[in-house]
Write a protein that holds these residues in place. Structure first.
Motif, short mmCIF file in Angstrom:
data_model
loop_
_atom_site.label_atom_id
_atom_site.label_comp_id
_atom_site.label_asym_id
_atom_site.label_seq_id
_atom_site.Cartn_x
_atom_site.Cartn_y
_atom_site.Cartn_z
N ILE A 102 10.60 -0.62 -0.74
CA ILE A 102 9.77 -0.29 0.43
C ILE A 102 9.78 1.29 0.54
N ALA A 103 11.02 2.04 0.15
CA ALA A 103 10.94 3.42 -0.17
C ALA A 103 9.94 4.08 -0.82
N ALA A 104 9.76 3.35 -1.83
CA ALA A 104 8.76 3.77 -2.95
C ALA A 104 7.20 3.59 -2.35
N HIS A 135 9.07 9.71 -5.41
CA HIS A 135 8.53 8.78 -5.94
C HIS A 135 7.26 8.13 -5.18
N MET A 136 7.43 8.26 -3.62
CA MET A 136 6.44 7.73 -2.63
C MET A 136 5.26 8.75 -3.07
N ILE A 137 5.41 10.00 -2.79
CA ILE A 137 4.42 10.96 -3.15
C ILE A 137 3.52 10.86 -4.58
N GLU A 138 4.27 10.52 -5.69
CA GLU A 138 3.76 10.24 -7.12
C GLU A 138 2.65 9.20 -6.76
N LEU A 139 3.27 8.17 -6.14
CA LEU A 139 2.52 6.65 -6.06
C LEU A 139 1.16 6.81 -5.35
N ILE A 140 1.31 7.45 -4.09
CA ILE A 140 0.14 7.65 -3.17
C ILE A 140 -1.04 8.53 -3.97
N GLY A 141 -0.29 9.68 -4.88
CA GLY A 141 -1.40 10.55 -5.27
C GLY A 141 -2.05 9.83 -6.56
N LYS A 142 -1.14 9.01 -7.36
CA LYS A 142 -1.77 8.22 -8.53
C LYS A 142 -2.90 7.25 -7.96
N ALA A 143 -2.72 6.58 -6.59
CA ALA A 143 -3.68 5.64 -6.04
C ALA A 143 -4.84 6.48 -5.66
N ARG A 144 -4.74 7.76 -5.10
CA ARG A 144 -5.82 8.46 -4.67
C ARG A 144 -6.70 8.97 -5.82
N GLU A 145 -5.89 9.22 -6.66
CA GLU A 145 -6.73 9.79 -8.19
C GLU A 145 -7.23 8.64 -8.79
N GLY A 146 -7.28 7.48 -8.49
CA GLY A 146 -7.60 6.22 -9.29
C GLY A 146 -7.14 5.75 -10.54
N ALA A 158 19.87 5.01 -13.13
CA ALA A 158 18.49 5.14 -12.56
C ALA A 158 17.70 3.71 -13.18
N MET A 159 16.37 3.69 -12.76
CA MET A 159 15.59 2.51 -13.36
C MET A 159 14.32 2.85 -13.64
N ILE A 160 13.76 1.98 -14.46
CA ILE A 160 12.45 2.45 -15.13
C ILE A 160 11.63 1.53 -14.31
N THR A 161 10.45 2.18 -13.49
CA THR A 161 9.34 1.43 -12.90
C THR A 161 8.06 1.34 -13.54
N THR A 162 7.21 0.43 -13.63
CA THR A 162 5.94 0.16 -14.14
C THR A 162 4.98 -0.18 -12.81
N THR A 163 4.16 0.41 -12.68
CA THR A 163 3.24 0.27 -11.42
C THR A 163 1.82 -0.09 -11.60
N ILE A 164 1.25 -0.99 -11.32
CA ILE A 164 -0.03 -1.33 -11.49
C ILE A 164 -0.86 -1.26 -9.85
N LEU A 165 -1.90 -0.08 -10.03
CA LEU A 165 -2.73 -0.06 -8.87
C LEU A 165 -3.98 -0.69 -8.73
N GLY A 166 -4.31 -1.32 -7.88
CA GLY A 166 -5.88 -1.94 -7.78
C GLY A 166 -6.59 -1.03 -7.02
N GLU A 167 -7.95 -1.36 -7.16
CA GLU A 167 -8.79 -0.65 -6.13
C GLU A 167 -8.71 -0.97 -4.77
N LYS A 168 -9.08 0.07 -4.16
CA LYS A 168 -8.97 -0.34 -2.48
C LYS A 168 -9.95 -1.51 -2.17
#
Length: 273
Positions: free
Chosen positions: A12-14, A151-162, A180-190
Motif C-alpha cells: 500500500i505504501a508503494a 518508491h511511490m514516486i518512482e512507481l507513478i513516474g514509470k506509469a506516467r511515462e508508459g 531490503a526486498m527486490i520488487t518487480t512491477t508490471i504496469l498496464g495501460e490506463k
C-alpha cells in the motif's frame, strides 16, 4: 501472520503515489483509505478455513516536513477448530530530503502484544545504515535501496511515462527490519472504469476516473534464479495515488481487499527554507 500484515503495508505504501493537481507539482496526496478484507482462496496446507478483516491506511505530510504513514491491519482467522484475532499497527516517518526513515510495528494476537520491531535507516553514499532498537539492538549496513515514499514516486513516474516493467529494491522495515526486498512491477495501460464496477462508486470524486492496472511481486534479496515471490499483489491505481480492488497473494492463501471508504485531506503547505 506478522509478515502478512507488514507485506500489505509495503504494498500500500508503494502505491500511494503523487497527488492530484490540487496538491501541487511534486506533492503527495494526504488521504485515509479503508479496505474490507476477505479470503479469496486458500490451500489445504494453509490450514485456513476463513478470514475476514479490515485494513486502514493513512498518509500525511509534505516534502518539507517529511511524510507519516499510519497503518492498521486487523484480521479474524478461522482454522476450522478455532479462530484468532491478529492486529498489526505500524507507524513510519520518512524525510526524503535528508534520506532518513523511522518505523515501529507492533503485532497483537488476541489483543496481547506478540512482537515489536522498531528502528531507523539512513541513506549513505554506498548504501543504507540501519539502526534497530527492537526486538534487539543491531547496527548494520546494507546495499542501496529506496524508502517507501521514494518508491511511490518512482512507481507513478514509470506509469506516467508508459513504462510497462521495472525492478527496484525497497527498504520499509518489513519482517525484522534487517533487510531490503527486490520488487518487480508490471504496469498496464490506463483503463476506463466500467459501469458495472460497484467498488468505483466508493472512490467519491474518483469514481469515473481511469486507472492503471498494476501487479507487484516481492522477492528475498538473496534469492537466486527463478525463485517464487514471498508475496505479490494486484490493484487498480488512480492518477492521484489512491488504490482499490486489491488482490494479495501470500502463496498458501489469497486475500481480497475492497475499498470501503476514502477520505481525502487538504495537502500540507510546503514552503522552501
Amino acid at each position: 501472520m506478522r509478515m502478512l500484515a507488514i507485506a500489505s503495508l509495503a504494498v500500500i505504501a508503494a502505491t500511494s503515489a503523487q497527488a492530484a493537481p490540487a496538491a501541487g507539482a511534486g506533492g503527495l496526496a494526504a488521504h485515509r483509505a479503508v479496505y474490507d478484507l476477505s479470503l479469496k482462496d486458500a490451500s489445504e496446507r494453509s490450514g485456513i478455513s476463513g478470514m475476514v478483516g479490515r485494513m486502514v491506511y493513512e498518509f500525511a505530510g509534505s516534502a518539507c516536513e517529511g511524510y507519516t504513514v499510519s497503518f492498521r491491519f486487523v484480521t479474524e482467522i478461522s482454522t476450522g477448530e478455532d479462530s484468532r484475532l491478529t492486529d498489526q499497527q505500524t507507524t513510519t516517518f520518512e524525510d526524503i530530503r535528508k534520506g532518513t526513515f523511522r518505523f515501529v510495528t507492533r503485532s497483537f494476537v488476541d489483543q496481547k502484544l506478540d512482537h515489536e520491531v522498531r528502528g531507523s535507516a539512513e541513506a549513505k553514499e554506498n548504501g543504507l545504515a540501519l539502526a534497530l532498537e527492537q526486538p534487539d539492538k543491531l547496527s548494520l549496513d546494507i546495499a542501496p535501496a529506496r524508502f517507501p515514499t521514494e518508491h511511490m514516486i518512482e512507481l507513478i513516474g514509470k506509469a506516467r511515462e508508459g513504462e510497462r516493467f521495472y525492478e527496484s529494491r525497497i527498504y520499509d522495515g518489513s519482517d525484522e527490519g534487517d533487510k531490503a526486498m527486490i520488487t518487480t512491477t508490471i504496469l498496464g495501460e490506463k483503463q476506463p472504469v466500467e459501469k458495472t464496477d460497484t467498488e468505483a462508486k466508493r472512490a467519491g470524486e474518483l469514481a469515473d476516473d481511469a486507472y492503471w492496472p498494476v501487479s507487484m511481486s516481492y522477492f528475498e534479496e538473496a534469492a537466486e534464479g527463478d525463485g517464487l515471490p514471498v508475496y505479490s499483489i494486484a490493484f487498480k491505481l488512480y492518477e492521484n495515488g489512491v488504490t482499490r480492488d486489491l488482490t494479495m497473494d501470500y502463496g498458501d492463501f489469497v486475500l481480497q481487499g475492497e475499498l470501503a471508504q476514502l477520505d481525502m485531506y487538504e495537502p500540507e503547505p510546503c514552503v522552501e527554507q
